[in-house]
Write an enzyme that holds these catalytic residues in place. Structure first.
Site, PDB file in Angstrom:
ATOM      1  CG  PHE A 225     -39.330 -44.943 -11.877  1.00  0.00           C
ATOM      2  CD1 PHE A 225     -40.583 -45.673 -12.628  1.00  0.00           C
ATOM      3  CD2 PHE A 225     -40.025 -43.162 -12.406  1.00  0.00           C
ATOM      4  CE1 PHE A 225     -41.422 -45.142 -13.500  1.00  0.00           C
ATOM      5  CE2 PHE A 225     -40.480 -42.918 -13.200  1.00  0.00           C
ATOM      6  CZ  PHE A 225     -41.071 -43.508 -13.765  1.00  0.00           C
ATOM      7  CG  ASN A 336     -35.227 -35.445 -22.921  1.00  0.00           C
ATOM      8  OD1 ASN A 336     -36.793 -35.676 -22.322  1.00  0.00           O
ATOM      9  ND2 ASN A 336     -34.315 -35.432 -22.340  1.00  0.00           N
ATOM     10  CG  HIS A 391     -41.786 -35.286 -19.317  1.00  0.00           C
ATOM     11  ND1 HIS A 391     -42.040 -33.543 -18.245  1.00  0.00           N
ATOM     12  CD2 HIS A 391     -40.168 -35.347 -18.958  1.00  0.00           C
ATOM     13  CE1 HIS A 391     -41.008 -33.558 -17.653  1.00  0.00           C
ATOM     14  NE2 HIS A 391     -39.455 -34.420 -17.490  1.00  0.00           N
TER      15      HIS A 391
END
EC number: 6.5.1.8
Length: 463
Positions: A225, A336, A391
């Site tokens: 987003f 990640n 996260h």
């Protein structure tokens, strides 16, 4: 002499009758198949005679390694006991995520692990899983979206800047942010990332340069987003030149796009070939960092992480330019990725798959959902969590489950209740799909200190 190079040609040159021939044929077929056979054979002869000279070469490095130090491919056995681990917010985490961590802790390369309070099951390592390993990197421990990250830019503008500007700000997000596989900016931006040596030196990565250039400054689908909202700062932060109060801000969440996805796919494939594992853990195949492929993945992974950062920089630059306003501070972090860090007195490779780095004093942003606040945090450097935190809020319901449970009408009601405007977005990203972020934060008080919050008001996602 036929045009197609064969194993017999390499044997005639003097190549030993072992796996080095298969490796050479694989590399030639992958990267050099359009070139003339004679030229390739001349180079191959040079590699055979002087393999040391070609150790880090893009095409021939793996062949040289096969000649100098043939890799023995054998089925890896799991340890009978787990490496040490900690779980935070255990009662909020599904059993499958815990079992995935338990399996990963039995890998012979595992040193320690942890599970964050937003954890849920995934592929390979669970989302919210942290794993420290000995000199080895697991592509699926990093994840497919390498370097997926958060970036928060706070403007020198009061929160009231949002009032009466809904349509203007929605138009900015609709026109100046791009999402999914096919949307790109009409006017492309240049960036120093495209001149990095990895784009020249790693043949596989070289083939991804054009895609990376086209996708710079764009966001992925799914839960990615870009949103306008209100930052509330609770304590004076001298280095930010911000007094406590409420400010206008933009928050983005996305990763390394097609570049990272292709790198993940390629090196996961190589890892599974070199590191056979029992079926239940085969997605945890690793690459030894002392090997050509291990080193190459490490460089490619770092490139993808820096590319993800470059994408966010471009998104925020475009928005600031169209607003004609100045960004005071940007807070950002990967979630990640794999890092070289020292834990338990030894250097490890720390994989954080959906986990925020939270070393002592390290800043980060942990989002909620499109109707829940995100948190600006400072890490406490807790060794039990391997200096990590959650996260985000983490999912309660899978994407498939969302489609059977919720409707667009349900989402609209939830958005209206929280006074949030949404552009795009699918049912599988319904705010109700996520855990309660306040509970998640309560379960990690020993991992991070909260410095402020971000409340979304205008959200743009993929359609």
């Amino acid at each position: 002499m036929g045009n197609k190079l064969s194993g017999k040609d390499l044997i005639k040159l003097g190549f030993p009758k072992n796996n080095s021939i298969n490796i050479a044929l694989g590399q030639i077929n992958r990267y050099r198949k359009r070139e003339k056979k004679e030229g390739i054979l001349t180079e191959a002869k040079e590699v055979l005679l002087f393999p040391e000279k070609f150790k880090n070469h893009g095409t021939w490095g793996k062949v040289a390694e096969g000649l100098l130090n043939p890799v023995q491919v054998r089925m890896q056995q799991l340890n009978t006991t787990r490496a040490p681990f900690s779980i935070f917010g255990e009662n909020e985490i599904d059993q499958q995520a815990k079992f995935q961590l338990y399996d990963a802790l039995k890998l012979p390369i595992s040193v320690a692990g942890a599970l964050m309070p937003d954890a849920h099951s995934g592929y390979g390592l669970p989302i919210g899983g942290v794993l420290a390993t000995e000199n080895a990197v697991i592509p699926y421990g990093v994840g497919v979206d390498i370097g997926c990250r958060m970036s928060l830019s706070i403007f020198d503008l009061p929160a009231s800047f949002l009032k009466g500007r809904d349509q203007q700000l929605e138009a900015i997000l609709a026109e100046h942010t791009k999402f999914g596989m096919y949307e790109t900016h009409q006017i492309k931006a240049d960036h120093e990332i495209f001149y990095r040596p990895e784009f020249k030196d790693i043949p596989f990565v070289k083939g991804l340069l054009d895609k990376a250039y086209k996708q710079l400054g764009t966001s992925g689908g799914g839960n990615h987003f870009v949103e306008f909202g209100i930052v509330k700062i609770d304590a004076p932060l001298a280095e930010w030149k911000l007094v406590p109060g409420e400010y206008f801000a933009v928050l983005s969440h996305s990763g390394s796009r097609g570049l990272g996805a292709n790198i993940a796919k390629q090196y996961t494939y190589l890892a599974t070939k070199q590191c056979p594992l029992p079926k239940n853990v085969q997605q945890l195949a690793w690459l030894d960092l002392n090997t050509h492929d291990g080193q190459e993945y490490w460089m490619a992974m770092n490139l993808a992480g820096d590319y993800a950062k470059a994408c966010h920089e471009d998104i925020h630059r475009r928005i600031a330019k169209i607003l004609g306003k100045r960004v005071v501070v940007t807070i950002e972090n990967h979630h990640n990725f794999a890092w070289k860090e020292v834990h338990h007195g030894r250097e490890c490779i720390v994989h954080r798959k959906g986990a925020t780095p939270a070393a002592e004093g390290q800043l980060g942003i942990i989002p909620g959902s499109m109707t829940a606040p995100g948190y600006i945090v400072m890490g406490k450097g807790n060794p039990e969590s391997l200096n990590s935190a959650s996260h985000g809020a983490g999912r309660v319901f899978s994407r498939a489950k969302c489609k059977t449970m919720f409707t667009q009408s349900d989402i609209k009601k939830e958005l209206k209740k929280h006074e949030v405007n949404l552009i795009g977005g699918n049912i599988d990203e319904a705010p109700m799909a996520y855990k309660d972020i306040t509970k998640v934060m309560a379960n990690q008080q020993e991992l991070v200190t909260v410095l402020g919050t971000f409340t979304p008001k205008i959200v743009r996602m993929d359609k």
